[in-house]
Design a protein around this motif. Structure first.
Motif, PDB file in Angstrom:
ATOM      1  N   MET A   1      -6.441 -12.009 -48.179  1.00 54.85           N
ATOM      2  CA  MET A   1      -5.771 -12.492 -46.992  1.00 54.85           C
ATOM      3  C   MET A   1      -5.126 -13.861 -47.225  1.00 54.85           C
ATOM      4  O   MET A   1      -4.514 -14.385 -46.332  1.00 54.85           O
ATOM      5  CB  MET A   1      -6.749 -12.567 -45.822  1.00 54.85           C
ATOM      6  CG  MET A   1      -7.355 -11.233 -45.375  1.00 54.85           C
ATOM      7  SD  MET A   1      -6.211 -10.104 -44.606  1.00 54.85           S
ATOM      8  CE  MET A   1      -5.687 -10.980 -43.186  1.00 54.85           C
ATOM      9  N   GLY A   2      -5.308 -14.416 -48.404  1.00 54.88           N
ATOM     10  CA  GLY A   2      -4.652 -15.678 -48.698  1.00 54.88           C
ATOM     11  C   GLY A   2      -5.445 -16.905 -48.311  1.00 54.88           C
ATOM     12  O   GLY A   2      -4.903 -18.009 -48.294  1.00 54.88           O
ATOM     13  N   TYR A   3      -6.725 -16.749 -47.985  1.00 55.96           N
ATOM     14  CA  TYR A   3      -7.585 -17.879 -47.653  1.00 55.96           C
ATOM     15  C   TYR A   3      -8.674 -17.985 -48.711  1.00 55.96           C
ATOM     16  O   TYR A   3      -9.205 -16.980 -49.168  1.00 55.96           O
ATOM     17  CB  TYR A   3      -8.282 -17.675 -46.301  1.00 55.96           C
ATOM     18  CG  TYR A   3      -7.355 -17.593 -45.115  1.00 55.96           C
ATOM     19  CD1 TYR A   3      -6.802 -18.736 -44.559  1.00 55.96           C
ATOM     20  CD2 TYR A   3      -7.067 -16.372 -44.528  1.00 55.96           C
ATOM     21  CE1 TYR A   3      -5.962 -18.664 -43.451  1.00 55.96           C
ATOM     22  CE2 TYR A   3      -6.233 -16.292 -43.423  1.00 55.96           C
ATOM     23  CZ  TYR A   3      -5.690 -17.433 -42.892  1.00 55.96           C
ATOM     24  OH  TYR A   3      -4.870 -17.368 -41.805  1.00 55.96           O
ATOM     25  N   GLY A   4      -9.034 -19.194 -49.052  1.00 53.66           N
ATOM     26  CA  GLY A   4     -10.189 -19.401 -49.911  1.00 53.66           C
ATOM     27  C   GLY A   4     -11.413 -19.670 -49.046  1.00 53.66           C
ATOM     28  O   GLY A   4     -11.291 -19.975 -47.857  1.00 53.66           O
ATOM     29  N   SER A   5     -12.583 -19.579 -49.617  1.00 49.81           N
ATOM     30  CA  SER A   5     -13.807 -19.825 -48.855  1.00 49.81           C
ATOM     31  C   SER A   5     -13.825 -21.241 -48.277  1.00 49.81           C
ATOM     32  O   SER A   5     -14.352 -21.464 -47.193  1.00 49.81           O
ATOM     33  CB  SER A   5     -15.047 -19.560 -49.705  1.00 49.81           C
ATOM     34  OG  SER A   5     -15.058 -20.404 -50.835  1.00 49.81           O
ATOM     35  N   VAL A   6     -13.217 -22.178 -48.975  1.00 49.69           N
ATOM     36  CA  VAL A   6     -13.149 -23.559 -48.486  1.00 49.69           C
ATOM     37  C   VAL A   6     -12.359 -23.631 -47.184  1.00 49.69           C
ATOM     38  O   VAL A   6     -12.641 -24.454 -46.313  1.00 49.69           O
ATOM     39  CB  VAL A   6     -12.509 -24.477 -49.560  1.00 49.69           C
ATOM     40  CG1 VAL A   6     -12.331 -25.888 -49.055  1.00 49.69           C
ATOM     41  CG2 VAL A   6     -13.339 -24.462 -50.812  1.00 49.69           C
ATOM     42  N   ASP A   7     -11.362 -22.766 -47.029  1.00 47.71           N
ATOM     43  CA  ASP A   7     -10.535 -22.741 -45.822  1.00 47.71           C
ATOM     44  C   ASP A   7     -11.255 -22.113 -44.635  1.00 47.71           C
ATOM     45  O   ASP A   7     -10.871 -22.348 -43.482  1.00 47.71           O
ATOM     46  CB  ASP A   7      -9.256 -21.936 -46.071  1.00 47.71           C
ATOM     47  CG  ASP A   7      -8.415 -22.498 -47.191  1.00 47.71           C
ATOM     48  OD1 ASP A   7      -8.324 -23.737 -47.298  1.00 47.71           O
ATOM     49  OD2 ASP A   7      -7.860 -21.694 -47.967  1.00 47.71           O
ATOM     50  N   LEU A   8     -12.275 -21.305 -44.885  1.00 46.76           N
ATOM     51  CA  LEU A   8     -12.896 -20.519 -43.830  1.00 46.76           C
ATOM     52  C   LEU A   8     -14.314 -20.942 -43.467  1.00 46.76           C
ATOM     53  O   LEU A   8     -14.620 -21.127 -42.289  1.00 46.76           O
ATOM     54  CB  LEU A   8     -12.904 -19.029 -44.221  1.00 46.76           C
ATOM     55  CG  LEU A   8     -11.536 -18.406 -44.461  1.00 46.76           C
ATOM     56  CD1 LEU A   8     -11.699 -16.974 -44.952  1.00 46.76           C
ATOM     57  CD2 LEU A   8     -10.684 -18.448 -43.212  1.00 46.76           C
ATOM     58  N   VAL A   9     -15.178 -21.062 -44.438  1.00 45.34           N
ATOM     59  CA  VAL A   9     -16.600 -21.296 -44.186  1.00 45.34           C
ATOM     60  C   VAL A   9     -16.802 -22.620 -43.457  1.00 45.34           C
ATOM     61  O   VAL A   9     -16.423 -23.687 -43.941  1.00 45.34           O
ATOM     62  CB  VAL A   9     -17.414 -21.275 -45.503  1.00 45.34           C
ATOM     63  CG1 VAL A   9     -18.882 -21.596 -45.231  1.00 45.34           C
ATOM     64  CG2 VAL A   9     -17.278 -19.923 -46.179  1.00 45.34           C
ATOM     65  N   GLY A  10     -17.368 -22.536 -42.254  1.00 43.15           N
ATOM     66  CA  GLY A  10     -17.629 -23.716 -41.441  1.00 43.15           C
ATOM     67  C   GLY A  10     -16.409 -24.290 -40.743  1.00 43.15           C
ATOM     68  O   GLY A  10     -16.509 -25.270 -40.029  1.00 43.15           O
ATOM     69  N   ARG A  11     -15.247 -23.684 -40.939  1.00 41.85           N
ATOM     70  CA  ARG A  11     -14.014 -24.205 -40.346  1.00 41.85           C
ATOM     71  C   ARG A  11     -13.372 -23.256 -39.338  1.00 41.85           C
ATOM     72  O   ARG A  11     -12.732 -23.699 -38.397  1.00 41.85           O
ATOM     73  CB  ARG A  11     -12.998 -24.514 -41.443  1.00 41.85           C
ATOM     74  CG  ARG A  11     -13.427 -25.625 -42.332  1.00 41.85           C
ATOM     75  CD  ARG A  11     -12.427 -25.818 -43.447  1.00 41.85           C
ATOM     76  NE  ARG A  11     -12.883 -26.890 -44.304  1.00 41.85           N
ATOM     77  CZ  ARG A  11     -12.157 -27.938 -44.607  1.00 41.85           C
ATOM     78  NH1 ARG A  11     -10.935 -28.043 -44.171  1.00 41.85           N
ATOM     79  NH2 ARG A  11     -12.655 -28.874 -45.383  1.00 41.85           N
TER      80      ARG A  11
END
Length: 72
Positions: A1-11
């Motif tokens: 989907m074009g997101y890294g875990s840094v972009d998603l987890v907790g955000r």
């Protein structure tokens, strides 16, 4: 989907990735069913990728509690 875990987890929450129409359906139909039945199966929705593209998805959700639970 074009997101890294840094972009998603907790955000971001799951609903943050949905298109406006799918988000509305999620909030008004899926969330109440999850609270009532602890699961929702086979809900059609649309998600927005990191580059703005929209993808159809089929969503199944199960509520987990206790030590294995993940925050929404």
């Amino acid at each position: 989907m074009g997101y890294g875990s840094v972009d998603l987890v907790g955000r971001r929450r799951f609903a943050d990735l949905l298109t406006p129409g799918s988000r509305l359906y999620h909030e008004t139909h899926c969330v109440p069913l999850l609270r009532l039945r602890n699961q929702v199966k086979g809900i059609a929705a649309e998600m927005r990728a990191g580059d703005g593209a929209v993808f159809p998805v089929l969503v199944t959700s199960v509520v987990k509690t206790g030590a294995t639970a993940y925050p929404c």
